[in-house]
Scaffold this motif. Structure first.
Motif, PDB file in Angstrom:
ATOM      1  N   PRO A 190      55.349  75.555  93.744  1.00 29.73           N
ATOM      2  CA  PRO A 190      55.470  76.648  93.293  1.00 29.73           C
ATOM      3  C   PRO A 190      55.391  77.972  94.043  1.00 29.73           C
ATOM      4  O   PRO A 190      54.518  78.080  95.060  1.00 29.73           O
ATOM      5  N   ALA A 191      56.305  79.076  94.147  1.00 24.57           N
ATOM      6  CA  ALA A 191      56.043  80.384  95.103  1.00 24.57           C
ATOM      7  C   ALA A 191      54.740  80.783  95.034  1.00 24.57           C
ATOM      8  O   ALA A 191      54.329  80.690  93.642  1.00 24.57           O
ATOM      9  N   GLY A 192      54.420  81.277  95.804  1.00 22.48           N
ATOM     10  CA  GLY A 192      52.920  81.770  95.850  1.00 22.48           C
ATOM     11  C   GLY A 192      51.787  80.844  96.266  1.00 22.48           C
ATOM     12  O   GLY A 192      50.605  81.047  96.232  1.00 22.48           O
ATOM     13  N   THR A 193      52.304  79.596  96.652  1.00 23.30           N
ATOM     14  CA  THR A 193      51.126  78.373  96.780  1.00 23.30           C
ATOM     15  C   THR A 193      50.640  78.881  98.172  1.00 23.30           C
ATOM     16  O   THR A 193      51.414  79.307  99.122  1.00 23.30           O
ATOM     17  N   ARG A 194      49.290  78.790  98.362  1.00 23.18           N
ATOM     18  CA  ARG A 194      48.725  79.039  99.896  1.00 23.18           C
ATOM     19  C   ARG A 194      48.601  77.643 100.422  1.00 23.18           C
ATOM     20  O   ARG A 194      47.866  76.763  99.732  1.00 23.18           O
ATOM     21  N   ILE A 195      48.604  77.317 101.801  1.00 20.74           N
ATOM     22  CA  ILE A 195      48.479  76.226 102.215  1.00 20.74           C
ATOM     23  C   ILE A 195      47.688  76.204 103.518  1.00 20.74           C
ATOM     24  O   ILE A 195      47.599  77.182 104.323  1.00 20.74           O
ATOM     25  N   SER A 196      46.742  75.320 103.556  1.00 24.71           N
ATOM     26  CA  SER A 196      45.570  75.343 104.777  1.00 24.71           C
ATOM     27  C   SER A 196      46.629  74.926 106.048  1.00 24.71           C
ATOM     28  O   SER A 196      47.688  74.272 106.035  1.00 24.71           O
ATOM     29  N   TYR A 197      46.066  75.154 107.280  1.00 23.04           N
ATOM     30  CA  TYR A 197      46.574  74.614 108.398  1.00 23.04           C
ATOM     31  C   TYR A 197      45.641  73.822 109.376  1.00 23.04           C
ATOM     32  O   TYR A 197      44.956  74.306 110.343  1.00 23.04           O
TER      33      TYR A 197
END
Ligand code: PLP
Ligand code: PLP
Lengths: 476, 476
Positions: free
Chosen positions: A388-395
C-alpha cells in the motif's frame, strides 16, 4: 583495517548519513590528504574502493561525486517503544512462527533462513560426509567443554576481519548463536534484572529474557544508526539495567549498521554505568560493505563485551555451530555452557573448521554478500510496487531481512492469519517487541534468489494488506 | 512385560534383596503356580529365564536353587548427606575433571565415556557419513523445534521396552541428556526452590541446580534400592521441595536399580506432595537385566514425570543427541528448549534415527550389556585385590561405573592429585555431593575392555590410597 579502508569507511558513513547527498561533489583528493595527514596515493586508493562499492564515481577533470542510487522509499521512523522495563510476552506468536516453517508447501517469507542452495556450500557437504571417516573416534567422543580447538582457532582468525584480537581460549563454542546469547544473558544477570535492548529486537533474545525472569527495557532505535544513545543514557540513569543487548551490525530486523562513533559512545556509556554489553554479530560477516564493520568488541578494553555469533546465517543453521567470546565473564559463561548442554556435537564443528581452513568460507561470503545485496534491491522494488502507498521500508546494510512499516492501522498478525490460507507466512512485527508493539510492521526474508513465485507472494501480501486497510477505512 | 517375565522379575528382586540367599531353595513350581494363579508352564518359563540370567540352577529331583555368585565385597553403607537444603559447591572440582579428559596420555578412569570402539557402532559411522548426501538440504536447515520426526518416532517406539506409551509429539529432542535435565529443571522451578536428589548424585544435575539459583536437598540413598523413601517423605514434609530429581535405573554413580514397588511408592509421594519428578534414564538401556527395568514414567498417570535420556552412554556422547518426555510440563519445556538452543544439530539426529530403524541399536545394546557386565565383574575383582582392606564396592546393575568407598580418612581429592602425576585420573567423591561429602569415595569407569594397562592403573590407585592411609595413621 588498512588506512585507505578507514578513509573510505568514513566517507561511506558520511554518505550513508546524508552529509553528502546523491550527486554531491566529494572532498578533493588534496583536501582529504591534508585533513587526515595521509598520502595522496592512500586517498586515491580510498576513492577506488568507494567506486568499487558503487558509492562514488569519478568525473573527468572534476573529482569524485556521490553516485546516484535508485530512489529509495521512505525509511521507518525511529521506534517509540514503552518507556519502562516490561516483562516479555508474545511466546505464542513466536511458537506459531517457529512451527509454521515445518508445514510443507508454505512460502515462509517470515523466517530467518539463509540460502542453503548456493554451490559455494558444496565443500561443506563434502566435509560433513568425510568427517566421520577422517575424525574416527574423535567424532563420537565428548568434545572439550570449550569446543574443538580447530574451530576456535578459525574463529579467532576470522575475528581479525572485525578488528578483534581473540585467542582460541577466549572462545566458547555453542549450539548456535541462540545458546551464545542465552548463556551470556544468564552469566551477567539475576532474575528480576533489567536488560536494555534495541527495539524492534530479535525474538529469540526477547524470549530468553522472558524465560530467565528478566525485564526488557526497549530503547528507541533509529533504522539508520541503531539504538538511540540519548534514550539509552536516560534509561541507564533511571533503571537498574544490568546489561545492554544489541545487534549493531546488519541488525535483525531493521538492517542498519551502527556507525563506529556510536559504537565507541555506547561502550563509554557501558563503562560509565558499569554494565555489560551482549553484542550479537550473527549477520556481521554478511555486511555488504567490504571490509566488514568492526565489532563493538573490537573497541573493548576492559572485557565487558560478550560477543555472540554463529554460522547459522553465513553457512547453515542446521549445523548449530555458534560461539561466544565472553570477555571477563568467561568463567560464568563456561559454567552456564556446561549445565545447559555440556558440550556441542563434535562433527559439525570439525566440518566448519575444515571449510574455513580450506578457504571456502571467504569465497562463500563474497558470493552471498553480492547475491543478497542484489536481492535486497529487488525485494525493495517489489515491496514498493505492491505494498500500500505510504509503506516505509528499511534499507538493509547486510544480511537478508527486510522490515516494512505499513500505513495506518494495518495489523500484521491478522494479515499473517489471512495470508496463511494462501500459503504464505510473514514475520509479524509484534514478535520483535516485549509488549507486542509494531503491529503495523512485518519482516520479510529475501535470502532465496528472487523469482516469479516470490514476486507473486510479495504481491499477495501487498494486496491483502491493501484490502485490510480498505476494510478498516470502511468501518471507520 | 510378559507374565513369565514378571514372575522371574519378582524372584530376581527377592534374590537381589536377600530374601533368598545363595544356595537357598527357591519356591516350588507348584507353589508359585498356586500363589500367582498361573500355569505350571509359565512358572517353568520364568525359571528358565532365571537360569539364563545365571541366578538360579536346577538340581535334579529337588527343584531350583539360588546359584552361588562370586563372593561380593561389602557394599557402601546407605549415604548420610546433610539434613537441610544446601547451595551446591564443587564447580572447580567438576571443571577440573572435565578439562582433564582433554589432556592426552591420561588414563581417565573417572570419566563417563562409553566404549566407542565396539564394531556394532560401525553402522552409525556409516549413517553419519552418508547423511549429508541422502538428506541434502534438510541436514543444513533448522530442524523443527521438537526435533526431527524420524528420531522422535524411534524414541517413542523404544519407550515400549521400559513400559512407556509415548507419542512422538510427547518428545522433545535435546542436545544430550544434560540439556534435557537442564530445561526440565528450569521448567518446573523458580530460583530459590528446593530440589530433592538422590545422594551421591550426578554432578551435571547438581551444577545445574547451582546455576539456576536452586538448592539441593540430598536424600540418604541405599546402594541397593536407591533413594530412601522414608527420608524423602520427611524432607517433603519439612522443606518446600518443588521437584525430585533421581536416576533410578543403573544409577550414576552407585549403580543400583530401584525396585518397582519403590518406584510406585515414590510416585505416590510425589502425588501426595504435588511435586514433579525428573527421572534420568540415561543408563536405563544398559541394564544387565533383560527385559530392562520399567521407568517411573511408565507408572505415571498424571504427567508429573519428566523423563530425560540420551544416546550418550548407549551410543556415543559426541553426537549430543538426547531427549525429554516432559509430560504435563510440555509447554514450559519447549519454551526453555527454544531460548536455550533453538534447535538441535540435524544430521546427528537423522543418523541415530537411521541406526535405530535399521535394527542396529538393539544389536549394539545386547553386545554392550554383556560386555559391561563382564567388565564389571573384572573391575570389582581388581578393586578388591588392589584397594586397601575395608574398601566397600558398589554392585552395578547396568552401565559402566563403579563406586568405591575407601576406609578411614582417605581423601579422594588428594588421591586424585597424586595420581595425576602418574597419568591416572579418578572421579573424586565430593563432585557427587552439594557440600563436598563422600571425600573417601571415588568413581571408576569400566567401559573400556579390561586389559593389563587398566589393571595396572587400578593397582596404582589402590597402592596410592594405601600409602595415603598409612601416612595418615602415622600422623595420628
Ligand atoms: C539476530 C539473531 N541472533 C541470533 C539468532 C539465532 O541464531 P542461531 O540459529 O545460530 O541460534 C538469530 C536467528 O534467527 C538472529 O536473527
Ligand atoms: C546420570 C547422567 N545424566 C546425564 C548425563 C549427561 O548426559 P549427556 O552427555 O547426554 O548430556 C550424564 C553423563 O555423564 C550422566 O551420567
Amino acid at each position: 583495517m588498512k588506512l585507505y579502508e578507514q578513509v573510505a569507511d568514513e566517507l561511506r558513513q558520511r554518505i550513508d548519513r546524508g552529509y553528502y547527498r546523491c550527486g554531491d561533489r566529494l572532498p578533493s583528493i588534496r583536501s582529504l590528504s591534508r585533513e587526515h595527514g595521509i598520502s595522496i596515493a592512500t586517498v586515491q586508493e580510498a576513492y577506488r574502493l568507494l567506486e568499487d562499492q558503487g558509492l562514488a564515481e569519478a568525473r573527468p577533470k572534476s573529482g569524485y561525486y556521490v553516485r546516484p542510487r535508485p530512489a529509495t522509499p521512505a525509511m521507518p521512523a525511529i521506534s517509540r517503544p514503552a518507556q519502562r522495563p516490561l516483562e516479555v510476552s508474545q511466546w505464542e506468536q513466536v511458537l506459531d512462527l517457529l512451527c509454521a516453517s515445518e508445514q510443507p508447501g508454505i512460502l515462509a517469507l517470515g523466517r530467518g533462513m539463509p540460502d542453503i542452495d548456493a554451490p559455494s556450500l558444496k565443500p561443506l557437504q563434502r566435509a560433513l560426509a568425510s568427517g566421520p571417516g577422517t575424525s574416527g573416534h574423535r567424532g563420537l567422543a565428548y568434545d572439550s567443554l570449550r569446543g574443538s580447538q580447530e574451530l576456535r582457532q578459525q574463529v579467532a582468525r576470522l575475528g581479525v576481519d572485525s578488528g578483534c584480537r581473540l585467542h582460541p581460549d577466549d572462545i566458547v563454542v555453542t549450539t548456535g548463536c541462540q545458546e551464545a546469547l542465552s548463556i551470556s544473558l544468564r552469566a551477567v544477570t539475576r532474575p528480576g534484572d533489567v536488560v536494555a535492548v534495541d527495539s524492534p529486537s530479535f525474538y529469540g533474545t526477547m524470549q530468553a529474557i522472558k524465560a530467565f525472569g528478566l525485564k526488557a527495557m526497549e530503547i528507541p532505535t533509529d533504522p539508520v544508526t541503531g539504538i538511540s544513545l540519548d534514550a539509552l543514557e536516560l534509561a541507564l540513569e533511571k533503571w537498574p539495567i544490568r546489561v545492554i543487548q544489541i545487534t549493531p551490525t546488519c541488525n535483525n530486523p531493521l538492517g542498519y549498521t551502527m556507525p563506529d562513533d556510536h559504537r565507541r559512545q555506547l561502550l563509554s556509556l557501558a563503562q560509565r554505568f558499569d554494565v555489560a554489553i551482549i553484542e550479537d554479530d550473527i549477520y556481521g560477516d554478511l555486511s555488504y560493505a567490504f571490509p566488514r564493520p568492526r565489532t563493538i568488541k573490537s573497541f573493548d578494553s576492559d572485557g565487558r563485551v560478550l560477543l555472540c555469533s554463529s554460522f547459522s546465517k553465513t553457512l547453515a543453521p542446521g549445523l548449530r555451530v555458534g560461539w561466544v567470546a565472553p570477555g571477563r565473564y568467561g568463567e560464568q559463561v563456561l559454567h552456564m555452557k556446561y549445565v545447559g548442554t555440556a558440550a556441542c556435537a563434535t562433527l559439525p564443528q570439525l566440518a566448519v573448521a575444515d571449510f574455513i581452513a580450506e578457504g571456502h568460507y571467504e569465497r562463500h561470503l563474497r558470493r552471498m554478500r553480492a547475491q543478497y545485496q542484489q536481492s535486497r534491491d529487488q525485494m525493495i522494488a517489489w515491496v514498493e510496487r505492491h505494498f500500500p502507498a505510504g509503506t516505509r521500508i528499511s534499507y538493509p546494510q547486510g544480511g537478508f531481512l527486510l522490515w516494512a512499516e505499513l500505513p495506518g492501522d494495518a495489523d500484521s498478525i491478522r494479515l499473517n492469519e489471512r495470508l496463511l490460507a494462501q500459503g504464505i507466512r510473514i514475520g509479524p512485527g509484534p514478535l520483535f517487541s516485549a509488549s507486542g508493539k509494531y503491529r503495523n510492521c512485518l519482516r520479510l526474508n529475501y535470502s532465496d534468489k528472487p523469482d516469479a513465485r516470490i514476486e507473486a507472494a510479495v504481491r499477495k501480501v501487498g494486496e491483502e494488506a491493501t484490502r485490510m486497510l480498505l476494510e478498516l477505512n470502511r468501518v471507520a
